[in-house]
Design an enzyme around this catalytic site. Structure first.
Site, PDB file in Angstrom:
ATOM      1  N   LYS A   8       0.827  -1.217   0.000  1.00  0.00           N
ATOM      2  CA  LYS A   8       0.000   0.000   0.000  1.00  0.00           C
ATOM      3  C   LYS A   8       0.857   1.262   0.000  1.00  0.00           C
ATOM      4  O   LYS A   8       0.432   2.285  -0.533  1.00  0.00           O
ATOM      5  CB  LYS A   8      -0.975  -0.008   1.174  1.00  0.00           C
ATOM      6  CG  LYS A   8      -0.360   0.183   2.546  1.00  0.00           C
ATOM      7  CD  LYS A   8      -1.438   0.130   3.618  1.00  0.00           C
ATOM      8  CE  LYS A   8      -0.877  -0.121   4.989  1.00  0.00           C
ATOM      9  NZ  LYS A   8      -0.054   0.943   5.535  1.00  0.00           N
ATOM     10  N   ARG A  37      -4.752   2.886  13.064  1.00  0.00           N
ATOM     11  CA  ARG A  37      -4.335   1.490  13.193  1.00  0.00           C
ATOM     12  C   ARG A  37      -5.324   0.667  14.014  1.00  0.00           C
ATOM     13  O   ARG A  37      -5.178  -0.549  14.137  1.00  0.00           O
ATOM     14  CB  ARG A  37      -2.960   1.404  13.876  1.00  0.00           C
ATOM     15  CG  ARG A  37      -1.822   1.796  12.971  1.00  0.00           C
ATOM     16  CD  ARG A  37      -0.495   1.527  13.674  1.00  0.00           C
ATOM     17  NE  ARG A  37       0.617   2.120  12.941  1.00  0.00           N
ATOM     18  CZ  ARG A  37       1.241   1.540  11.929  1.00  0.00           C
ATOM     19  NH1 ARG A  37       0.855   0.347  11.523  1.00  0.00           N
ATOM     20  NH2 ARG A  37       2.227   2.144  11.322  1.00  0.00           N
ATOM     21  N   ARG A  71      12.780 -11.112   1.471  1.00  0.00           N
ATOM     22  CA  ARG A  71      13.480  -9.912   1.025  1.00  0.00           C
ATOM     23  C   ARG A  71      14.983 -10.012   1.305  1.00  0.00           C
ATOM     24  O   ARG A  71      15.413 -10.376   2.394  1.00  0.00           O
ATOM     25  CB  ARG A  71      12.888  -8.698   1.770  1.00  0.00           C
ATOM     26  CG  ARG A  71      13.131  -7.385   1.105  1.00  0.00           C
ATOM     27  CD  ARG A  71      12.008  -6.415   1.385  1.00  0.00           C
ATOM     28  NE  ARG A  71      11.752  -6.210   2.816  1.00  0.00           N
ATOM     29  CZ  ARG A  71      10.772  -5.411   3.269  1.00  0.00           C
ATOM     30  NH1 ARG A  71       9.999  -4.770   2.430  1.00  0.00           N
ATOM     31  NH2 ARG A  71      10.598  -5.266   4.561  1.00  0.00           N
ATOM     32  N   ARG A 128      17.636  -8.579   6.393  1.00  0.00           N
ATOM     33  CA  ARG A 128      17.436  -7.702   7.555  1.00  0.00           C
ATOM     34  C   ARG A 128      16.854  -8.475   8.735  1.00  0.00           C
ATOM     35  O   ARG A 128      16.006  -9.340   8.560  1.00  0.00           O
ATOM     36  CB  ARG A 128      16.498  -6.547   7.193  1.00  0.00           C
ATOM     37  CG  ARG A 128      17.213  -5.351   6.602  1.00  0.00           C
ATOM     38  CD  ARG A 128      16.276  -4.309   6.077  1.00  0.00           C
ATOM     39  NE  ARG A 128      15.008  -4.234   6.825  1.00  0.00           N
ATOM     40  CZ  ARG A 128      14.004  -3.448   6.456  1.00  0.00           C
ATOM     41  NH1 ARG A 128      14.122  -2.688   5.401  1.00  0.00           N
ATOM     42  NH2 ARG A 128      12.896  -3.411   7.159  1.00  0.00           N
ATOM     43  N   ARG A 134       4.370  -9.165  13.430  1.00  0.00           N
ATOM     44  CA  ARG A 134       3.795  -7.933  12.828  1.00  0.00           C
ATOM     45  C   ARG A 134       2.444  -8.235  12.192  1.00  0.00           C
ATOM     46  O   ARG A 134       1.497  -7.464  12.315  1.00  0.00           O
ATOM     47  CB  ARG A 134       4.755  -7.371  11.758  1.00  0.00           C
ATOM     48  CG  ARG A 134       5.959  -6.650  12.343  1.00  0.00           C
ATOM     49  CD  ARG A 134       6.992  -6.388  11.270  1.00  0.00           C
ATOM     50  NE  ARG A 134       6.571  -5.387  10.291  1.00  0.00           N
ATOM     51  CZ  ARG A 134       7.157  -5.217   9.102  1.00  0.00           C
ATOM     52  NH1 ARG A 134       8.170  -5.977   8.756  1.00  0.00           N
ATOM     53  NH2 ARG A 134       6.738  -4.276   8.289  1.00  0.00           N
TER      54      ARG A 134
END
Ligand SMILES: [Zn+2]
Length: 307
Positions: free
Chosen positions: A13, A88, A127, A160, A171
């Site tokens: 997004k 949120r 990633r 990472r 998350r």
């Protein structure tokens, strides 16, 4: 246009928000950016936010909303905004709605970028970044030709620490618990629209803009028409003068009308009814609305007596 973007971490997004900023020339407001800007500028809100962060506390919703309100007051936000990363949770959404209502700028659209959880997990955990040139890869979707080696500079790729499975899973769990309920909140308001966040970025953006054009543009067009109508006030005044003249003519015709009505109705009605009182009543009923003038008033009491 006033839009809230919803979507899980890894939904893309943020990418869509940037494209929207380019296309529609409205600012993206992410709370992280607002926070940094206010702290750097040393504003009152910035100082309070910094004090909270220095004390290891969360920045309160009140401070965040204050920052959003301050940002909305800037000239570039005049034609709208894209909120990304706020609200949120439901209480934040309610506070935001209350604030925007006070400003007379309610949200027009809550856009959910929807991506299945297994895809989100792969996007986030897969990633890999080149430590030298910054190139980004994903071992599931856009793997380097040689494992763990940058295609461009052959440097080693790094993973990472916040992209590890445990952190990512956490998350996503937080998102599911707190932010996902916002989908129903905005659905209940009739403001939710959903776009599938898989496939080419450009194709997703096409769907996003299609939704915006169909949801918000018609409203904006109506508002534009109202404004241009206001600008044509002089022309309207002329039209009003013409209308007045027409109305005066019509009024003079109406004033002549009652006698005609009386003449016509008794001619047809008396035959079946035979009574003399009935035609008068019928004449009154038809003549009264047209003929406010004097003649209409006299028959009315008679008609009541008939009843
Ligand atoms: Zn590289």
């Amino acid at each position: 246009m006033r839009i809230v973007l919803l979507g899980a971490p890894g939904s893309g997004k943020g990418t869509q928000a940037k494209l929207l900023v380019e296309k529609y020339k409205i600012p993206q407001m992410s709370t992280g950016d607002l926070l940094r800007a206010e702290v750097a500028a040393g504003t009152d809100l910035g100082k309070r936010a910094k004090a909270a962060m220095d004390a290891g506390q969360l920045v309160t919703d009140e401070i965040v909303l204050g920052m959003i309100q301050a940002r909305l007051a800037k000239p570039d936000a005049k034609s709208g905004f894209i909120l990304d990363g706020f609200p949120r949770n439901i209480p934040q959404a309610q506070s935001l709605d209350a604030m925007l209502a006070r400003l007379g700028q309610p949200l027009q659209l809550a856009l959910l970028v929807d991506v299945d959880t297994d895809v989100l997990l792969k996007r986030l955990t897969g990633r890999r970044t080149c430590g030298s040139c910054g190139a980004i890869y994903n071992i599931y979707f856009s793997a380097p030709k040689t494992a763990n080696k940058c295609d461009k500079c052959s440097s080693a790729l790094t993973h990472r620490s916040d992209d590890n499975e445990q952190t990512v899973a956490n998350r996503l769990k937080v998102y599911q618990q707190q932010t996902a309920p916002l989908v129903n909140y905005y659905k209940a308001q009739g403001k939710l629209r959903t776009v599938r966040g898989v496939g080419a970025v450009s194709a997703i953006f096409k769907n996003v803009t299609d939704i915006i054009e169909s949801q918000i543009r018609p409203l904006a067009d109506v508002m534009g028409k109202i404004e241009s109508a206001a600008a044509r006030q002089a022309a309207k005044a002329k039209a009003a003068a013409v209308a007045k003249a027409a109305a005066a003519k019509a009024a003079s015709k109406v004033a002549k009308a009652p006698p005609k009505a009386k003449a016509v109705i008794p001619a047809t009605k008396p035959k079946p009814l035979a009574k003399k009182a009935m035609p008068k009543k019928a004449a009154v009923k038809k003549a009264a609305p047209k003929a406010k003038p004097k003649k209409a008033h006299k028959p009315v009491p008679k008609a009541k007596k008939v009843k």
